[in-house]
Design an enzyme around this catalytic site. Structure first.
Site, PDB file in Angstrom:
ATOM      1  N   LYS A 219      58.482  45.806  48.504  1.00  0.00           N
ATOM      2  CA  LYS A 219      58.827  47.061  47.850  1.00  0.00           C
ATOM      3  C   LYS A 219      57.543  47.839  47.565  1.00  0.00           C
ATOM      4  O   LYS A 219      56.569  47.285  47.082  1.00  0.00           O
ATOM      5  CB  LYS A 219      59.592  46.800  46.549  1.00  0.00           C
ATOM      6  CG  LYS A 219      60.126  48.061  45.884  1.00  0.00           C
ATOM      7  CD  LYS A 219      61.017  47.731  44.702  1.00  0.00           C
ATOM      8  CE  LYS A 219      61.590  48.997  44.078  1.00  0.00           C
ATOM      9  NZ  LYS A 219      62.507  48.727  42.956  1.00  0.00           N
TER      10      LYS A 219
ATOM     11  N   GLU B  61      77.836  42.987  35.737  1.00  0.00           N
ATOM     12  CA  GLU B  61      78.341  43.554  34.489  1.00  0.00           C
ATOM     13  C   GLU B  61      79.544  42.796  33.942  1.00  0.00           C
ATOM     14  O   GLU B  61      79.664  42.598  32.725  1.00  0.00           O
ATOM     15  CB  GLU B  61      78.708  45.024  34.706  1.00  0.00           C
ATOM     16  CG  GLU B  61      77.529  45.929  35.032  1.00  0.00           C
ATOM     17  CD  GLU B  61      77.172  45.981  36.503  1.00  0.00           C
ATOM     18  OE1 GLU B  61      76.218  46.695  36.866  1.00  0.00           O
ATOM     19  OE2 GLU B  61      77.859  45.286  37.303  1.00  0.00           O
TER      20      GLU B  61
ATOM     21  N   ARG C 191      82.345  49.163  35.252  1.00  0.00           N
ATOM     22  CA  ARG C 191      82.582  48.078  36.204  1.00  0.00           C
ATOM     23  C   ARG C 191      83.149  46.834  35.511  1.00  0.00           C
ATOM     24  O   ARG C 191      83.613  45.915  36.184  1.00  0.00           O
ATOM     25  CB  ARG C 191      81.264  47.710  36.907  1.00  0.00           C
ATOM     26  CG  ARG C 191      80.535  48.890  37.516  1.00  0.00           C
ATOM     27  CD  ARG C 191      79.342  48.452  38.338  1.00  0.00           C
ATOM     28  NE  ARG C 191      79.599  48.689  39.752  1.00  0.00           N
ATOM     29  CZ  ARG C 191      78.877  48.193  40.741  1.00  0.00           C
ATOM     30  NH1 ARG C 191      77.848  47.422  40.492  1.00  0.00           N
ATOM     31  NH2 ARG C 191      79.179  48.448  41.991  1.00  0.00           N
TER      32      ARG C 191
END
Length: 593
Positions: A248, A336, A364
């Protein structure tokens, strides 16, 4: 001097006209193009820099947009957007009326699926692949690019589980860089690390066990290798899985070395990578820091306090507690539903659990909030960060639905602090012992009290549940606000010299409402205005209107809030202005009263 190749690429068809040995130059130019734009315009950086070579290889090998390419989340899709007819407009990224920060179907035929939340790519791509087969199209390719943090989510596993028992023509590419926004966590991360290090026996391969044709891990920055492997996989039908390893922030030293900070670094020097520091002197604190510092202080004094966040320790500032009290603060990854039910399980054992989830992400876990928390009336403390309009991330990230979707749930307390003091006091009150679950919603960004930490931090006062406050008396019109948007009302009234005809009431408790005070307001004023940074349908204003109707108050009640549309990306001020809840619109409204 080499000619610039990127300037001649309008769409992937142009890219495919180049020789393979020219693609390394395209990668260099594309990476620099993103750095140059994001350094000035801001946005997500590290994720897109990490998949430049993959992006080029995918569009070079596959016949997009006929072949369908789905990016998980979309943080990494900047290179994709630039190569797909949006290079000339990319400088408008995340600005009002400009290019969206995430893939968006109505923006481009190359964006096969709109994404803002993670872990949807496998299910969506599988759905596309099955549909293609049913239509008799056996040659179309369907590619999902998902990160190692996203694939740990339950929904991604559900997609893998289904895909493995189909013959759908789907290719899942795992972009393994060991980080999402914060470092990846969990047993799956450890497994992937073992695979990358050659320490996991091949017969133990999880993906192969799910009936995927697995290949990798390979270097995700090696364009010739990627092209060779993608061309090989094109010839294989059925579910396939390619494991690539990337870095990244690749190509910008600071972004590689500090991947969390350079996920979305703000403005920086494109040549050196140095972030342009903004002076925070005399600025109010961020609401997330008020939460993070307060819960840490409370946890030091109360051994029963636990903090939970699904993959957002830095964004929520639970990181403060994780650093000092790691045994009582948990990052559960992009999960979640698990976060909510984990909190519920802990609450059954007498623990005081602060479950910190962005408002848009709690959607969610709605089933878990109802079934695992509210039905059992467990006193879980939901701390809903980024409630309200959030700005440049746009429609997928606004926290504008939580009042409406939580207000319908029995046993649920809903509280919206107007400022930093109110937030710290409700956090303190919640750990004293509540008989119900509570959702505390607070906005993205800063509060209004520059000296909060030096003057008020730690000076806690218990909050009376269900009580509202009169901030300013008046004679004709009553303005009822909930949460930090009330500061816009205060500012507007100040600009008008605080007219004596207008009263202002702060209703931090949306549920339960302060019915006693509401009775007095409805009896005393002929005109009522409610204002909230949530949906007008089903929100705070709806609650006031319902109460007035049920109790036969025939009053004119005007509801201000988010209209019945998805609000596009732009600044928070621009979005508030569109919704007519900014200071300027309120001044104009109040002038007419």
């Amino acid at each position: 001097m080499k000619s610039n190749l990127l300037s001649g690429i309008y769409n992937p068809a142009d890219l495919r006209l180049l020789k393979e040995e020219q693609l390394a130059q395209v990668a260099q130019e594309l990476r620099q193009f993103i750095i140059d734009v994001v350094s000035v315009k801001e946005g997500h950086l590290g994720a897109s820099l990490g998949v430049i070579e993959l992006t080029i290889a995918l569009h070079y090998v596959f016949n997009t947009p006929e072949d369908l390419l789905v990016w998980d989340v979309g943080h990494q899709a900047y290179g994709h957007k630039i190569l797909t007819e949006r290079r000339e407009n990319f400088h408008t990224n995340r600005q009002l009326g400009g290019v969206a920060g995430f893939p968006k179907r109505d923006e481009s035929v190359y964006d096969a699926f709109g994404v803002g939340h993670s872990s949807t790519s496998i299910s969506a791509t599988l759905g596309m692949a099955i549909a293609s087969k049913l239509k008799g199209d056996f040659d179309k390719e369907h590619i999902a690019v998902i990160g190692d943090a996203s694939i740990a989510s339950g929904m991604a596993f559900e997609g893998l589980n289904h895909a493995g028992v189909t013959d759908a023509n789907i290719l899942v590419i795992l972009n393994d860089n060991a980080i999402g926004i914060d470092p990846s966590v969990g047993a799956l991360k450890k497994y992937l690390t073992a695979v990358k290090n050659g320490k996991n026996p091949k017969q133990n391969n999880i993906i192969k066990s799910l009936n995927f044709d697995y290949s990798g891990p390979i270097d995700g920055h090696d364009i010739p290798l990627l092209i060779k492997e993608l061309n090989r996989l094109k010839k294989i039908k059925g579910p396939k899985f390619l494991h690539i390893v990337t870095t990244k922030g690749k190509g910008l030293q600071q972004a590689e070395e500090n991947q969390v900070k350079y996920h979305a670094p703000g403005k920086f020097d494109a040549s050196t990578g140095e972030i342009h520091l903004k002076s925070e002197e005399n600025l109010p604190p961020k609401f997330q820091d008020v939460f993070g510092l307060t819960i840490l202080d409370l946890a030091k004094k109360n051994q029963k306090i636990i903090g939970i966040t699904p993959a957002m320790p830095s964004g929520s500032s639970l990181k403060f507690m994780m650093d000092e009290l790691p045994e009582r603060a948990f990052d559960v990854g992009i999960a979640e539903q698990h976060a909510v039910t984990l909190a519920a399980g802990m609450a059954t054992q007498g623990m005081i659990v602060y479950c910190n989830i962005y408002s848009t992400f709690l959607q969610r876990a709605y089933d878990q909030v109802i079934h695992d928390v509210a039905i059992q009336n467990l006193p879980v403390i939901f701390c809903l960060d980024r409630a309200g309009l959030v700005g440049e991330d746009g429609a997928t990230h606004h926290g504008v639905f939580d009042i409406a979707y939580l207000r319908a749930i029995p046993n649920m307390i809903i509280y919206a602090p107007i400022n930093e003091i109110a937030l710290q006091n409700i956090l303190y009150t919640a750990q004293l012992g509540l008989n119900h679950p509570i959702a505390i919603r607070y906005p993205r960004g800063r509060g209004v009290l520059p000296n909060w930490r030096t003057e008020n931090f730690g000076h806690y006062k218990p909050v009376s549940i269900g009580k509202a406050n009169c901030l300013k008396s008046g004679t004709k019109t009553a303005v009822l606000s909930t949460g930090a948007i009330g500061n816009n009302v205060i500012a507007a009234l100040n600009q008008l010299g605080n007219p004596e005809t207008i009263a202002h009431y702060d209703f931090p408790f949306i549920k339960p409402l302060d019915n006693d005070l509401l009775d007095k307001i409805l009896a005393s004023f002929d005109y009522i205005i409610t204002i909230e940074e949530g949906t007008k349908i089903g929100g705070f204003g709806s609650a006031v209107l319902e109460y007035a109707t049920a109790n036969s108050f025939a009053k004119k009640i005007e509801i201000l809030g988010i209209p019945d549309i998805f609000i596009e990306h732009g600044t928070v001020i621009e979005q508030q202005h569109f919704c007519k809840i900014d200071v300027k619109n309120l001044v104009n409204l109040f002038k007419k009263l």
